[in-house]
Design a protein around this motif. Structure first.
Motif, PDB file in Angstrom:
ATOM      1  N   SER A  84       0.859  -1.346   0.015  1.00  0.00           N
ATOM      2  CA  SER A  84       0.160  -0.256   0.205  1.00  0.00           C
ATOM      3  C   SER A  84       0.731   1.256  -0.139  1.00  0.00           C
ATOM      4  O   SER A  84       0.593   2.277  -0.634  1.00  0.00           O
ATOM      5  N   SER A  85       1.893   1.056   0.670  1.00  0.00           N
ATOM      6  CA  SER A  85       2.820   2.484   0.843  1.00  0.00           C
ATOM      7  C   SER A  85       3.328   2.689  -0.555  1.00  0.00           C
ATOM      8  O   SER A  85       3.531   3.826  -1.004  1.00  0.00           O
ATOM      9  N   VAL A  86       3.995   1.654  -1.361  1.00  0.00           N
ATOM     10  CA  VAL A  86       4.441   1.882  -2.559  1.00  0.00           C
ATOM     11  C   VAL A  86       3.530   2.292  -3.606  1.00  0.00           C
ATOM     12  O   VAL A  86       3.844   3.397  -4.243  1.00  0.00           O
ATOM     13  N   VAL A  87       2.322   1.661  -3.601  1.00  0.00           N
ATOM     14  CA  VAL A  87       1.285   2.382  -4.528  1.00  0.00           C
ATOM     15  C   VAL A  87       0.932   3.949  -3.951  1.00  0.00           C
ATOM     16  O   VAL A  87       0.805   4.574  -5.200  1.00  0.00           O
ATOM     17  N   ARG A  88       1.013   4.149  -2.866  1.00  0.00           N
ATOM     18  CA  ARG A  88       0.515   5.481  -2.526  1.00  0.00           C
ATOM     19  C   ARG A  88       1.537   6.433  -3.012  1.00  0.00           C
ATOM     20  O   ARG A  88       1.402   7.565  -3.587  1.00  0.00           O
ATOM     21  N   CYS A  89       2.875   6.006  -2.699  1.00  0.00           N
ATOM     22  CA  CYS A  89       3.958   6.855  -3.151  1.00  0.00           C
ATOM     23  C   CYS A  89       4.163   6.870  -4.596  1.00  0.00           C
ATOM     24  O   CYS A  89       4.131   8.102  -5.261  1.00  0.00           O
ATOM     25  N   LEU A  90       3.829   6.084  -5.489  1.00  0.00           N
ATOM     26  CA  LEU A  90       3.598   6.002  -6.786  1.00  0.00           C
ATOM     27  C   LEU A  90       2.464   7.108  -7.463  1.00  0.00           C
ATOM     28  O   LEU A  90       2.843   7.715  -8.306  1.00  0.00           O
ATOM     29  N   CYS A  91       1.368   7.014  -6.805  1.00  0.00           N
ATOM     30  CA  CYS A  91       0.232   7.737  -6.945  1.00  0.00           C
ATOM     31  C   CYS A  91       0.707   9.325  -6.884  1.00  0.00           C
ATOM     32  O   CYS A  91       0.502  10.227  -7.604  1.00  0.00           O
ATOM     33  N   ALA A  92       1.407   9.609  -5.598  1.00  0.00           N
ATOM     34  CA  ALA A  92       1.833  10.893  -5.339  1.00  0.00           C
ATOM     35  C   ALA A  92       2.709  11.325  -6.383  1.00  0.00           C
ATOM     36  O   ALA A  92       2.803  12.757  -6.364  1.00  0.00           O
ATOM     37  N   LEU A  93       3.638  10.510  -6.856  1.00  0.00           N
ATOM     38  CA  LEU A  93       4.653  10.923  -7.846  1.00  0.00           C
ATOM     39  C   LEU A  93       3.925  11.234  -9.198  1.00  0.00           C
ATOM     40  O   LEU A  93       4.544  12.032  -9.753  1.00  0.00           O
ATOM     41  N   ASP A  94       2.996  10.414  -9.645  1.00  0.00           N
ATOM     42  CA  ASP A  94       2.204  10.499 -10.822  1.00  0.00           C
ATOM     43  C   ASP A  94       0.829  10.650 -10.550  1.00  0.00           C
ATOM     44  O   ASP A  94       0.081   9.413 -10.950  1.00  0.00           O
ATOM     45  N   ILE A  95       0.310  11.592 -10.054  1.00  0.00           N
ATOM     46  CA  ILE A  95      -1.191  11.799  -9.810  1.00  0.00           C
ATOM     47  C   ILE A  95      -2.283  11.829 -10.789  1.00  0.00           C
ATOM     48  O   ILE A  95      -3.333  11.420 -10.652  1.00  0.00           O
ATOM     49  N   ARG A  96      -1.789  11.955 -12.058  1.00  0.00           N
ATOM     50  CA  ARG A  96      -2.547  11.976 -13.207  1.00  0.00           C
ATOM     51  C   ARG A  96      -2.599  10.701 -13.975  1.00  0.00           C
ATOM     52  O   ARG A  96      -3.224  10.587 -14.843  1.00  0.00           O
ATOM     53  N   ASN A  97      -2.039   9.675 -13.440  1.00  0.00           N
ATOM     54  CA  ASN A  97      -2.313   8.223 -13.906  1.00  0.00           C
ATOM     55  C   ASN A  97      -3.378   7.740 -13.379  1.00  0.00           C
ATOM     56  O   ASN A  97      -3.840   7.260 -12.388  1.00  0.00           O
ATOM     57  N   GLN A  98      -4.468   7.795 -14.128  1.00  0.00           N
ATOM     58  CA  GLN A  98      -5.840   7.400 -13.977  1.00  0.00           C
ATOM     59  C   GLN A  98      -5.905   6.189 -13.399  1.00  0.00           C
ATOM     60  O   GLN A  98      -6.529   5.785 -12.197  1.00  0.00           O
ATOM     61  N   THR A  99      -5.411   5.088 -13.975  1.00  0.00           N
ATOM     62  CA  THR A  99      -5.411   3.516 -13.587  1.00  0.00           C
ATOM     63  C   THR A  99      -4.666   3.752 -11.932  1.00  0.00           C
ATOM     64  O   THR A  99      -5.331   2.935 -11.174  1.00  0.00           O
ATOM     65  N   LEU A 100      -3.487   4.189 -11.818  1.00  0.00           N
ATOM     66  CA  LEU A 100      -2.810   4.259 -10.390  1.00  0.00           C
ATOM     67  C   LEU A 100      -3.436   4.798  -9.366  1.00  0.00           C
ATOM     68  O   LEU A 100      -3.655   4.762  -8.228  1.00  0.00           O
ATOM     69  N   TYR A 101      -4.404   6.021  -9.779  1.00  0.00           N
ATOM     70  CA  TYR A 101      -5.246   6.898  -8.957  1.00  0.00           C
ATOM     71  C   TYR A 101      -6.192   5.937  -8.451  1.00  0.00           C
ATOM     72  O   TYR A 101      -6.503   5.956  -7.369  1.00  0.00           O
ATOM     73  N   TYR A 102      -7.038   5.063  -9.162  1.00  0.00           N
ATOM     74  CA  TYR A 102      -8.050   4.288  -8.920  1.00  0.00           C
ATOM     75  C   TYR A 102      -7.507   3.088  -8.027  1.00  0.00           C
ATOM     76  O   TYR A 102      -8.126   2.613  -6.832  1.00  0.00           O
ATOM     77  N   ILE A 103      -6.254   2.508  -8.229  1.00  0.00           N
ATOM     78  CA  ILE A 103      -5.649   1.566  -7.492  1.00  0.00           C
ATOM     79  C   ILE A 103      -5.294   2.119  -5.973  1.00  0.00           C
ATOM     80  O   ILE A 103      -5.570   1.615  -4.962  1.00  0.00           O
TER      81      ILE A 103
END
Length: 164
Positions: A84-103
């Motif tokens: 969960s930590s890794v996914v949230r960090c990646l989303c913070a770095l690339d918040i416009r990635n729609q798939t990552l945002y929903y995950i």
């Protein structure tokens, strides 16, 4: 690469770092990105505690049934928290990635469901500060990400209008 709202993922980071967030919309996304990064770092710290000493899990989280907690369960919880930590960090770095945002949004929904079920269904956790903290973080994060979702959709629509 996943689907994107808007254009380059580096655009939001550069705007936040340069102090030019681009209006109310951009400011909110900058705050959301900072929140996600902070939550990610805290989760990474919790992961280390789960691997270092499994009593952390029984003393802070599953206080109603500490006898059920063992090293394997604590390490499994640590791996889940790390993911969960890794996914949230990646989303913070690339918040416009729609798939990552929903995950990322789904990681908070799963966390909220998990802790609520441990308190109200399985009765292995009590409503102590150790449980209230993740419940509040998950709830605020879900709310923030749902609001952010609206901003990202409006931003994408304005980008599409500029292209046409």
């Amino acid at each position: 690469m996943g689907a994107r709202w808007g254009w380059a993922p580096r655009g939001a980071g550069a705007q936040c770092a340069a102090g030019r967030p681009g209006g109310r919309m951009g400011r909110f996304l900058c705050v959301l990105r900072s929140w996600l990064l902070m939550v990610s770092v805290i989760a990474a710290g919790n992961t280390l505690q789960c691997f270092r000493d499994y009593s952390f899990v029984s003393e802070k989280l599953y206080t109603a049934s500490p006898g059920l907690v063992n090293g394997l369960q604590a390490r499994t919880f640590g791996v889940w928290t790390l993911l969960s930590s890794v996914v949230r960090c990646l989303c913070a770095l690339d918040i416009r990635n729609q798939t990552l945002y929903y995950i990322t949004l789904f990681t908070f929904v799963v966390a909220l469901a998990h802790f609520l079920s441990e308190v109200f269904i399985y009765h292995t956790a009590a409503l102590t500060m150790g449980i209230m903290a993740p419940l509040m973080v998950a709830s605020f994060s879900i709310l923030g990400m749902l609001i952010g979702l609206q901003y990202l959709e409006v931003e994408a629509q304005s980008q599409n209008k500029k292209k046409n």
